[in-house]
Write a protein that holds these residues in place. Structure first.
Motif, mmCIF file in Angstrom:
data_model
loop_
_atom_site.group_PDB
_atom_site.id
_atom_site.type_symbol
_atom_site.label_atom_id
_atom_site.label_comp_id
_atom_site.label_asym_id
_atom_site.label_seq_id
_atom_site.Cartn_x
_atom_site.Cartn_y
_atom_site.Cartn_z
ATOM 1 N N TYR A 92 0.850 -1.193 0.000
ATOM 2 C CA TYR A 92 0.000 0.000 0.000
ATOM 3 C C TYR A 92 0.883 1.239 0.000
ATOM 4 O O TYR A 92 1.791 1.370 0.820
ATOM 5 N N VAL A 93 0.622 2.154 -0.934
ATOM 6 C CA VAL A 93 1.399 3.383 -1.046
ATOM 7 C C VAL A 93 0.568 4.554 -0.527
ATOM 8 O O VAL A 93 -0.513 4.841 -1.053
ATOM 9 N N LEU A 94 1.058 5.225 0.499
ATOM 10 C CA LEU A 94 0.371 6.363 1.101
ATOM 11 C C LEU A 94 1.038 7.646 0.621
ATOM 12 O O LEU A 94 2.270 7.759 0.631
ATOM 13 N N ASN A 95 0.218 8.626 0.225
ATOM 14 C CA ASN A 95 0.756 9.821 -0.430
ATOM 15 C C ASN A 95 1.147 10.946 0.520
ATOM 16 O O ASN A 95 1.570 12.021 0.086
ATOM 17 N N GLY A 96 0.993 10.749 1.819
ATOM 18 C CA GLY A 96 1.417 11.775 2.765
ATOM 19 C C GLY A 96 0.428 12.891 2.964
ATOM 20 O O GLY A 96 0.740 13.880 3.652
ATOM 21 N N SER A 97 -0.790 12.750 2.406
ATOM 22 C CA SER A 97 -1.787 13.800 2.605
ATOM 23 C C SER A 97 -3.191 13.238 2.823
ATOM 24 O O SER A 97 -3.834 13.529 3.827
ATOM 25 N N THR A 98 -3.674 12.413 1.888
ATOM 26 C CA THR A 98 -5.061 11.930 1.992
ATOM 27 C C THR A 98 -5.167 10.432 2.230
ATOM 28 O O THR A 98 -6.267 9.927 2.473
ATOM 29 N N SER A 99 -4.074 9.706 2.168
ATOM 30 C CA SER A 99 -4.127 8.239 2.255
ATOM 31 C C SER A 99 -4.038 7.758 3.697
ATOM 32 O O SER A 99 -3.109 8.119 4.423
ATOM 33 N N PHE A 100 -4.999 6.937 4.108
ATOM 34 C CA PHE A 100 -4.928 6.232 5.390
ATOM 35 C C PHE A 100 -6.019 5.174 5.427
ATOM 36 O O PHE A 100 -6.872 5.106 4.530
ATOM 37 N N VAL A 101 -5.986 4.349 6.462
ATOM 38 C CA VAL A 101 -6.998 3.310 6.648
ATOM 39 C C VAL A 101 -7.738 3.579 7.945
ATOM 40 O O VAL A 101 -7.113 3.749 9.004
ATOM 41 N N SER A 102 -9.064 3.611 7.862
ATOM 42 C CA SER A 102 -9.881 3.747 9.063
ATOM 43 C C SER A 102 -10.468 2.391 9.425
ATOM 44 O O SER A 102 -10.821 1.603 8.548
ATOM 45 N N THR A 103 -10.555 2.124 10.709
ATOM 46 C CA THR A 103 -11.092 0.852 11.180
ATOM 47 C C THR A 103 -12.573 1.012 11.533
ATOM 48 O O THR A 103 -13.029 2.108 11.872
ATOM 49 N N PRO A 104 -13.358 -0.083 11.478
ATOM 50 C CA PRO A 104 -14.811 0.046 11.617
ATOM 51 C C PRO A 104 -15.335 0.096 13.039
ATOM 52 O O PRO A 104 -16.442 0.586 13.274
ATOM 53 N N ASN A 105 -14.570 -0.423 13.996
ATOM 54 C CA ASN A 105 -15.101 -0.605 15.343
ATOM 55 C C ASN A 105 -14.464 0.333 16.353
ATOM 56 O O ASN A 105 -13.258 0.577 16.320
ATOM 57 N N ALA A 106 -15.275 0.831 17.267
ATOM 58 C CA ALA A 106 -14.761 1.589 18.404
ATOM 59 C C ALA A 106 -14.451 0.616 19.532
ATOM 60 O O ALA A 106 -15.207 -0.337 19.776
ATOM 61 N N TYR A 107 -13.351 0.853 20.229
ATOM 62 C CA TYR A 107 -12.916 -0.027 21.322
ATOM 63 C C TYR A 107 -12.890 0.770 22.621
ATOM 64 O O TYR A 107 -12.393 1.899 22.659
ATOM 65 N N ARG A 108 -13.413 0.146 23.661
ATOM 66 C CA ARG A 108 -13.495 0.811 24.964
ATOM 67 C C ARG A 108 -12.231 0.581 25.768
ATOM 68 O O ARG A 108 -11.987 -0.500 26.289
ATOM 69 N N ASN A 109 -11.380 1.574 25.813
ATOM 70 C CA ASN A 109 -10.209 1.625 26.683
ATOM 71 C C ASN A 109 -9.370 0.353 26.690
ATOM 72 O O ASN A 109 -9.206 -0.295 27.723
ATOM 73 N N PRO A 110 -8.793 -0.016 25.558
ATOM 74 C CA PRO A 110 -7.872 -1.165 25.568
ATOM 75 C C PRO A 110 -6.614 -0.829 26.372
ATOM 76 O O PRO A 110 -5.913 0.134 26.071
ATOM 77 N N THR A 111 -6.346 -1.623 27.388
ATOM 78 C CA THR A 111 -5.176 -1.378 28.241
ATOM 79 C C THR A 111 -4.064 -2.391 28.011
ATOM 80 O O THR A 111 -2.924 -2.161 28.417
ATOM 81 N N THR A 112 -4.401 -3.519 27.382
ATOM 82 C CA THR A 112 -3.404 -4.521 27.001
ATOM 83 C C THR A 112 -3.514 -4.713 25.495
ATOM 84 O O THR A 112 -4.570 -5.103 24.991
ATOM 85 N N PHE A 113 -2.434 -4.440 24.777
ATOM 86 C CA PHE A 113 -2.522 -4.476 23.320
ATOM 87 C C PHE A 113 -1.131 -4.525 22.700
ATOM 88 O O PHE A 113 -0.124 -4.242 23.354
ATOM 89 N N SER A 114 -1.108 -4.866 21.423
ATOM 90 C CA SER A 114 0.101 -4.784 20.589
ATOM 91 C C SER A 114 -0.306 -4.203 19.240
ATOM 92 O O SER A 114 -1.343 -4.572 18.694
#
Length: 283
Positions: free
Chosen positions: A115-137
């Motif tokens: 995936y090539v990101l152009n530094g201005s408009t390119s990104f990926v949004s995720t569909p779900n909201a997560y409630r305060n993840p405290t353990t993650f990678s």
């Protein structure tokens, strides 16, 4: 002439012929044997068997705790970043979506491009909201020559710039990797070296109440702080390639410019062995 000796001589000769024939047959059907010897003269090199052959198999092995896993290998113009974790948490490519198959590529044994990101408009949004993840990678492969930009992070808004932003991995204006969280004040761990050298790199950040914050680059722990155990209490979305990093040390552009492969977030702390195996799978 002694008939007994003549007869015995013929028997011996016959046995010798039979033995010779057996040897010839065995050589014909025996497996090929070869010898190999080598001498390692560079003490910095090592050899071993990788745990996984592809990045896909490495991620799949730890998918039980994944919140999502995006290969980021869809064709140019795609809108959906398919979640390979089995959670069905497909992401959305925002802005321009371009790809490249240029060599060298991270995870060269995996199908598809980067995936090539152009530094201005390119990104990926995720569909779900997560409630305060405290353990993650958090994990992603990236390549850039630009110093600055968010690689992966957690924000209160799904698409636009977030008001609350935390659990962020970014490149600062010196090209160093920074992993930041917030708990009444900023908590950051920073890599000693820079990674905007145009080569592919693998980054993993981990956090939990028992391990604190750890930052890995190319399979090796490069920064950590066991005292940083609690991130900001917030609900939000994980974002790949863009969000605000205002207020973080060395913050520059919000947008990442370069290439990415295999972005994932896990609801567990990947161990040093798991991190090293994920990196080895992509070399």
């Amino acid at each position: 002439m002694n008939p007994g000796r003549l007869r015995d001589g013929k028997v011996v000769a016959l046995l010798l012929v039979v033995a010779l024939a057996v040897v010839v047959l065995l050589n014909q059907f025996a497996p090929t044997r070869s010898a190999f010897s080598a001498k390692v003269t560079n003490g910095t090199n090592s050899a071993g068997t990788a745990a996984y052959f592809t990045c896909s198999s490495a991620v799949d092995a730890d998918a039980a705790t994944a919140l999502f896993a995006y290969k980021l290998s869809e064709s140019a113009g795609s809108r959906t970043a398919v979640d390979s974790s089995g959670r069905g948490a497909n992401g959305t490519y925002q802005g321009a979506m371009a790809t490249t198959t240029a060599s060298p590529n991270a995870c060269p044994r995996d199908a598809g491009g980067a995936y090539v990101l152009n530094g201005s408009t390119s990104f990926v949004s995720t569909p779900n909201a997560y409630r305060n993840p405290t353990t993650f990678s958090e994990e992603v492969w990236f390549r850039t020559t630009v110093a600055g930009g968010l690689l992966i992070g957690f924000g209160s808004n799904q698409v636009t710039t977030s008001g609350q932003h935390d659990r962020q991995v970014y490149l600062n204006t010196s090209g160093q990797l920074v992993f930041g969280t917030y708990n009444t004040t900023t908590q950051v761990v920073t890599s000693p070296r820079s990674y905007n050298d145009g080569a592919w790199h693998h980054v993993v950040s981990t956090m939990s109440p028992t391990t604190g914050m750890r930052l890995y680059a190319d399979g090796v722990l490069v920064a950590s702080n066991a005292a940083f155990t609690t991130p900001e209490n917030a609900t939000g979305y994980f974002r790949v390639g863009y969000d605000t990093i205002t207020g973080w040390p060395g913050a520059g552009s919000y947008s990442f410019s370069g290439s990415m492969r295999f972005a994932a977030v896990y609801g567990s702390v990947l161990s040093p062995t798991q991190v090293a195996a994920h990196h080895a799978a992509g070399r």
